[in-house]
Design an enzyme around this catalytic site. Structure first.
Site, PDB file in Angstrom:
ATOM      1  N   TYR A   1       0.797  -1.166   0.110  1.00  0.00           N
ATOM      2  CA  TYR A   1      -0.097   0.003  -0.108  1.00  0.00           C
ATOM      3  C   TYR A   1       0.972   1.050  -0.132  1.00  0.00           C
ATOM      4  O   TYR A   1       1.663   1.445   0.855  1.00  0.00           O
ATOM      5  CB  TYR A   1      -1.010  -0.151   1.338  1.00  0.00           C
TER       6      TYR A   1
ATOM      7  N   GLU B   1      10.547   5.804  16.036  1.00  0.00           N
ATOM      8  CA  GLU B   1      10.521   5.541  14.650  1.00  0.00           C
ATOM      9  C   GLU B   1      12.047   5.574  14.039  1.00  0.00           C
ATOM     10  O   GLU B   1      12.756   4.843  13.597  1.00  0.00           O
ATOM     11  CB  GLU B   1       9.578   5.988  13.751  1.00  0.00           C
ATOM     12  N   HIS B   2      12.516   7.165  13.977  1.00  0.00           N
ATOM     13  CA  HIS B   2      13.574   7.333  13.793  1.00  0.00           C
ATOM     14  C   HIS B   2      14.390   8.261  14.958  1.00  0.00           C
ATOM     15  O   HIS B   2      13.847   8.972  15.732  1.00  0.00           O
ATOM     16  CB  HIS B   2      13.517   8.648  12.817  1.00  0.00           C
TER      17      HIS B   2
ATOM     18  N   HIS C   1      -0.711 -39.276  21.838  1.00  0.00           N
ATOM     19  CA  HIS C   1       0.351 -38.549  21.106  1.00  0.00           C
ATOM     20  C   HIS C   1       1.572 -39.784  21.357  1.00  0.00           C
ATOM     21  O   HIS C   1       2.215 -39.902  20.531  1.00  0.00           O
ATOM     22  CB  HIS C   1       0.810 -37.328  22.171  1.00  0.00           C
TER      23      HIS C   1
ATOM     24  N   HIS D   1       5.526  16.224   7.602  1.00  0.00           N
ATOM     25  CA  HIS D   1       4.666  15.133   7.193  1.00  0.00           C
ATOM     26  C   HIS D   1       3.088  15.270   7.544  1.00  0.00           C
ATOM     27  O   HIS D   1       2.112  14.710   6.605  1.00  0.00           O
ATOM     28  CB  HIS D   1       5.080  13.854   7.905  1.00  0.00           C
TER      29      HIS D   1
ATOM     30  N   ASN E   1      -3.042   5.935   6.478  1.00  0.00           N
ATOM     31  CA  ASN E   1      -3.778   6.920   7.573  1.00  0.00           C
ATOM     32  C   ASN E   1      -4.663   6.077   8.747  1.00  0.00           C
ATOM     33  O   ASN E   1      -4.533   4.692   8.571  1.00  0.00           O
ATOM     34  CB  ASN E   1      -4.761   8.079   7.081  1.00  0.00           C
TER      35      ASN E   1
ATOM     36  N   GLN F   1      10.485  15.903   9.799  1.00  0.00           N
ATOM     37  CA  GLN F   1       9.479  14.923  10.224  1.00  0.00           C
ATOM     38  C   GLN F   1       8.204  15.731  10.524  1.00  0.00           C
ATOM     39  O   GLN F   1       6.875  15.041  10.116  1.00  0.00           O
ATOM     40  CB  GLN F   1      10.084  14.312  11.192  1.00  0.00           C
TER      41      GLN F   1
ATOM     42  N   ASP G   1      15.025   8.455   4.434  1.00  0.00           N
ATOM     43  CA  ASP G   1      13.852   8.383   3.746  1.00  0.00           C
ATOM     44  C   ASP G   1      14.016   8.108   2.384  1.00  0.00           C
ATOM     45  O   ASP G   1      12.904   7.628   1.919  1.00  0.00           O
ATOM     46  CB  ASP G   1      13.272   9.920   3.931  1.00  0.00           C
TER      47      ASP G   1
ATOM     48  N   GLN H   1     -10.753   0.768   1.913  1.00  0.00           N
ATOM     49  CA  GLN H   1     -11.385  -0.183   0.922  1.00  0.00           C
ATOM     50  C   GLN H   1     -10.157  -0.819   0.039  1.00  0.00           C
ATOM     51  O   GLN H   1     -10.429  -2.092  -0.493  1.00  0.00           O
ATOM     52  CB  GLN H   1     -12.324   0.583  -0.171  1.00  0.00           C
TER      53      GLN H   1
END
Length: 445
Positions: A134, A340-341, A433, A274, A226, A271, A374, A198
């Site tokens: 995606y 994250e960073h 078993h 964004h 998102n 950042q 990035d 969707q």
């Protein structure tokens, strides 16, 4: 005149908070995925029941456009690549080459362990058969996300890839042409003009295109999106694998008095541009640096393109400066935050970076800004957010591989361990078993 920016401050000097107290004290935003599940569930259910027709209806509602077909024609991919700005093409080619170089070293090899004579266990690495990647729309266009998703999947040996990206009214119902060009440059032949929740649902359940062609479901979905994309991933998890529930981007910078405040400010801003929910956090043992960074943020904000977006992010509850006694305490803070960073802008930055235990990616020294990662460091920029770096990793070749254990035992090797199997089976009250082993060595009575 630009009003002064002052990052909110958390002063931990002279304190030794517990891990729980530390996590509670640190700036943290994030999104409440649960709050939108009731909006997203009907979308997922409609696509499950009616396939592409439902996905296109939601696309018209949310994106304001209906593509002629979900699958983008091959001619449109070729045209987008032909018309791509040469400078952007050269940059993408360099990004792809560097990413391929790094990810090639992540390939796994099968291993065979001889447990006992005649008894072996092989771990065989098998790529996921079909993957949906995606690539979001929204505030910016992300051809770099095409690179970061596709390269590790291809390197892992995934045989079937589909990129999904929202249709754009400005481009006749096709995804942004730069996205199409990046896909073409990577040799991706299947791109779907569908976005949002969707898209996740259609990738998960599949369907039939408007021209009657099949839209085959995938086994794994990766890529950021998102809150609605994240909610759809949560609802479809289990039917398909997902990489992570991505939240807003975040950067933490561990810096001391040796850091250049202009560099620190620029990286925090990079950042913040964004998303208004993006998190920018400075951790430092220098009040003088913190003051200088505030001044540099104010000066740079005066010339930033997306100034209001950046200002909102920097002044939100998710951003701020954390003051610490020393770099050792700072390391405890950044490990608790698990960014994250994470940038390390300190004296002896490499040694400090080696002590980090929780971060999606670490950028060391004055010449390794997050922006490099990035686009062109060779590392992957699809990374865990919202503290998930404490237990999760970024996207890699491993994401697209499954380890299968292959067990081979001879009669003698099984007979040698049969007593232990029976003892453990009896201890768990699962006698069948044990019988499944002993039946091979004695006649049934």
């Amino acid at each position: 005149m630009t009003s002064r920016i002052e990052l909110a401050r958390v002063d931990l000097r002279g304190r030794t908070p517990s891990t729980a107290e530390l996590r509670a004290a640190l700036p943290r935003g994030g999104v409440d995925v649960d709050s939108v599940l009731h909006h997203v569930r009907p979308v997922v259910e409609a696509v499950r029941e009616r396939g592409a027709a439902a996905a296109l209806e939601f696309g018209e509602k949310f994106d304001g456009v209906v593509p002629a077909t979900v699958r983008v024609p091959a001619a449109e991919l070729a045209r987008a690549l032909d018309e791509l700005d040469p400078a952007v093409r050269a940059a993408l080619e360099e990004s792809i080459a560097r990413a391929r170089r790094v990810h090639a070293d992540q390939r796994r090899t099968d291993t065979t362990t001889e447990v006992v004579p005649g008894g072996t266990v092989t771990e065989r690495w098998v790529p996921v058969a079909r993957v949906g990647l995606y690539v979001p729309g929204g505030n910016a266009v992300y051809p770099s996300s095409v690179v970061m998703n596709v390269v590790p999947a291809q390197t892992a040996g995934v045989g079937s890839l589909v990129v999904a990206s929202p249709p754009q009214a400005n481009f006749g119902g096709l995804p942004h042409p730069t996205i199409l060009a990046a896909a073409a440059l990577l040799g991706v032949e299947e791109v779907w003009a569908v976005g949002g929740a969707q898209a996740v649902a259609l990738l998960s359940y599949g369907g039939t295109d408007t021209d009657g062609a099949p839209l085959d479901p995938v086994d794994l979905i990766t890529g950021p999106g998102n809150i609605y994309v994240t909610a759809a991933k949560r609802l479809c998890r289990g039917l398909v694998g997902i990489d992570a529930e991505a939240g807003p981007t975040e950067i933490a910078i561990l810096a001391d008095a040796t850091a250049d405040p202009a560099h620190v400010a620029a990286d925090l801003i990079s950042q913040a541009e964004h998303d208004v929910l993006a998190a920018s956090v400075l951790v430092t043992d220098s009040v003088a640096l913190a003051d200088a960074v505030d001044a540099a943020l104010t000066a740079q904000l005066a010339v930033v393109k997306h100034a209001e977006r950046v200002r909102t992010a920097l002044t939100g509850k998710q951003s701020g400066t954390v003051l610490v006694d020393d770099i050792t305490q700072g390391l405890r803070v950044v490990d608790a935050y698990a960014a994250e960073h994470l940038e390390i802008q300190t004296a002896d930055a490499s040694a400090v970076a080696a002590r980090v235990r929780s971060a999606g990616a670490v950028f060391v020294g004055p010449y390794a800004p997050v922006s490099l990662g990035d686009y062109c460091a060779g590392s992957n920029h699809v990374l865990p957010t919202a503290g998930c770096a404490r237990h999760s990793s970024g996207l890699s070749v491993q994401t697209f591989l499954r380890g299968i254990h292959v067990v081979e035992y001879t009669e003698a090797a099984l007979k040698d361990v049969a007593g232990h199997v029976v003892a453990l089976a009896d201890a768990e009250d699962l006698p069948a078993h044990g019988q499944a082993v002993t039946v091979r060595f004695e006649a049934l009575s």
